[in-house]
Design a protein around this motif. Structure first.
Motif, mmCIF file in Angstrom:
data_model
loop_
_atom_site.group_PDB
_atom_site.id
_atom_site.type_symbol
_atom_site.label_atom_id
_atom_site.label_comp_id
_atom_site.label_asym_id
_atom_site.label_seq_id
_atom_site.Cartn_x
_atom_site.Cartn_y
_atom_site.Cartn_z
ATOM 1 N N ASN A 71 16.867 -2.176 43.937
ATOM 2 C CA ASN A 71 16.722 -0.728 44.094
ATOM 3 C C ASN A 71 17.770 -0.208 45.049
ATOM 4 O O ASN A 71 18.277 -0.954 45.881
ATOM 5 C CB ASN A 71 15.318 -0.406 44.626
ATOM 6 C CG ASN A 71 14.258 -0.656 43.579
ATOM 7 O OD1 ASN A 71 14.446 -0.343 42.414
ATOM 8 N ND2 ASN A 71 13.138 -1.229 43.986
ATOM 9 N N PRO A 72 18.080 1.093 44.985
ATOM 10 C CA PRO A 72 17.465 2.155 44.190
ATOM 11 C C PRO A 72 18.154 2.391 42.854
ATOM 12 O O PRO A 72 17.964 3.427 42.237
ATOM 13 C CB PRO A 72 17.632 3.377 45.086
ATOM 14 C CG PRO A 72 18.954 3.123 45.750
ATOM 15 C CD PRO A 72 19.058 1.635 45.937
ATOM 16 N N PRO A 74 18.453 1.852 38.995
ATOM 17 C CA PRO A 74 17.574 1.346 37.936
ATOM 18 C C PRO A 74 18.279 0.479 36.906
ATOM 19 O O PRO A 74 17.612 -0.238 36.160
ATOM 20 C CB PRO A 74 17.030 2.638 37.286
ATOM 21 C CG PRO A 74 18.085 3.664 37.548
ATOM 22 C CD PRO A 74 18.660 3.318 38.896
ATOM 23 N N ARG A 223 14.030 7.589 46.009
ATOM 24 C CA ARG A 223 13.400 6.731 45.014
ATOM 25 C C ARG A 223 14.405 6.131 44.040
ATOM 26 O O ARG A 223 14.310 4.958 43.696
ATOM 27 C CB ARG A 223 12.357 7.533 44.227
ATOM 28 C CG ARG A 223 11.094 7.846 45.003
ATOM 29 C CD ARG A 223 10.357 6.581 45.363
ATOM 30 N NE ARG A 223 9.031 6.858 45.879
ATOM 31 C CZ ARG A 223 8.203 5.909 46.319
ATOM 32 N NH1 ARG A 223 8.593 4.647 46.308
ATOM 33 N NH2 ARG A 223 7.024 6.226 46.790
ATOM 34 N N GLU A 224 15.344 6.932 43.583
ATOM 35 C CA GLU A 224 16.306 6.458 42.591
ATOM 36 C C GLU A 224 17.641 7.168 42.794
ATOM 37 O O GLU A 224 17.687 8.317 43.229
ATOM 38 C CB GLU A 224 15.817 6.717 41.161
ATOM 39 C CG GLU A 224 14.630 5.890 40.744
ATOM 40 C CD GLU A 224 14.270 6.124 39.291
ATOM 41 O OE1 GLU A 224 14.578 5.270 38.450
ATOM 42 O OE2 GLU A 224 13.685 7.170 39.004
ATOM 43 N N THR A 226 21.695 7.070 40.754
ATOM 44 C CA THR A 226 22.650 6.475 39.834
ATOM 45 C C THR A 226 23.813 7.442 39.681
ATOM 46 O O THR A 226 23.810 8.524 40.265
ATOM 47 C CB THR A 226 22.022 6.137 38.474
ATOM 48 O OG1 THR A 226 22.937 5.331 37.715
ATOM 49 C CG2 THR A 226 21.680 7.396 37.677
#
Length: 264
Positions: A71-72, A74, A223-224, A226
């Motif tokens: 992480n973070p 995906p 949380r995420e 990209t």
């Protein structure tokens, strides 16, 4: 102007200042055909492996001597080893059910920098993954990548002069806030990264500590995150590009934070 996320800006600056590669490391693409993919790793550096889909988990054949971070991001993993003679297979499971076998070999010289794993029959050109377009149950970050607005979120375009929306400069790249998705539980931020330099540049997102107290206080728990292109690499500014085949000098960074999770 560090107008929106000054804490995030400071973390980025502190994490990349003075960083220098010890050698000319290799960036490459490899097509998954069912046979294990050779990945060169090292105790002195991280090797990034980018997959053609979000990941569900990893099962290393040998865990001792191996360190990896899920992480973070995906769709990618970062590998390093404590054992300079490490050699083992790792099975990585994608969310579609596809398994990828990696043959991890410690290398005393230059390890791989980034290996982009391509699905059979695809090219190295970045595109929105087909599984996102087909999916009917998406996460916020997947809606953001597709440019769609999920139910229950207020989407806002951030306009005005780029200089007024600049969050941070990293090398020759300026990063600007362009859009927000605000919901009850999560907030999404879309950032525009623009390379204004003469040479290609890789945006160093992976070096940021997303669990740092200052960052969680400012925007909540990340949380995420990209980026498109998925290898984080931007081509030179148009006036310095050798020809039309050079990668784009612009990219988009997608960041999702938890509104209710902040350090106390």
């Amino acid at each position: 102007m560090l107008r929106y996320f000054p804490v995030l800006a400071a973390l980025i600056l502190s994490s990349v200042a003075g960083a220098a590669e010890p050698c000319d490391r290799v960036q490459r693409s490899a097509t998954w055909s069912g046979a294990p993919l050779d990945i060169a790793v090292s105790p002195e550096a991280y090797t990034e492996v980018v997959f053609p889909e979000p990941l569900a988990g990893i099962l290393p054949e040998r865990e001792d001597g191996l360190r990896y971070f899920e992480n973070p991001f995906p769709d990618r993993l970062f590998f390093t080893v404590d054992d300079p003679e490490y050699h083992a297979i790792a099975i990585v499971q994608g969310k579609t059910g596809q398994s990828y076998h990696l043959r991890l070999d410690a290398r005393s010289g230059c390890p791989d920098s980034t290996v982009k794993v391509l699905a059979r029959g695809t090219s190295a050109v970045s595109a929105v993954p087909d599984e996102l377009q087909r999916s009917t149950r998406r996460k916020l970050i997947e809606y953001m990548i597709l440019g769609e607005t999920p139910q229950g979120y207020a989407r806002k375009q951030i306009t005005g002069d780029l200089s007024d929306r600049e969050i941070i400069r990293q090398g020759s790249v300026g990063i600007y806030l362009t859009e927000t998705y605000r919901g009850v539980n999560y907030t999404g931020y879309v950032l525009l990264a623009v390379n204004e330099g003469r040479t290609p540049y890789r945006v160093a997102l992976e070096s940021i500590d997303f669990a740092a107290r200052g960052l969680t206080d400012a925007v909540g728990l990340v949380r995420e995150i990209t980026m498109q292109p998925y290898d984080f690499r931007l081509g030179p500014a148009p006036e310095y590009a050798a020809d039309a085949t050079d990668p784009s000098h612009q990219g988009l960074i997608y960041l999702v934070t938890d509104n209710h999770r902040r350090d106390r």
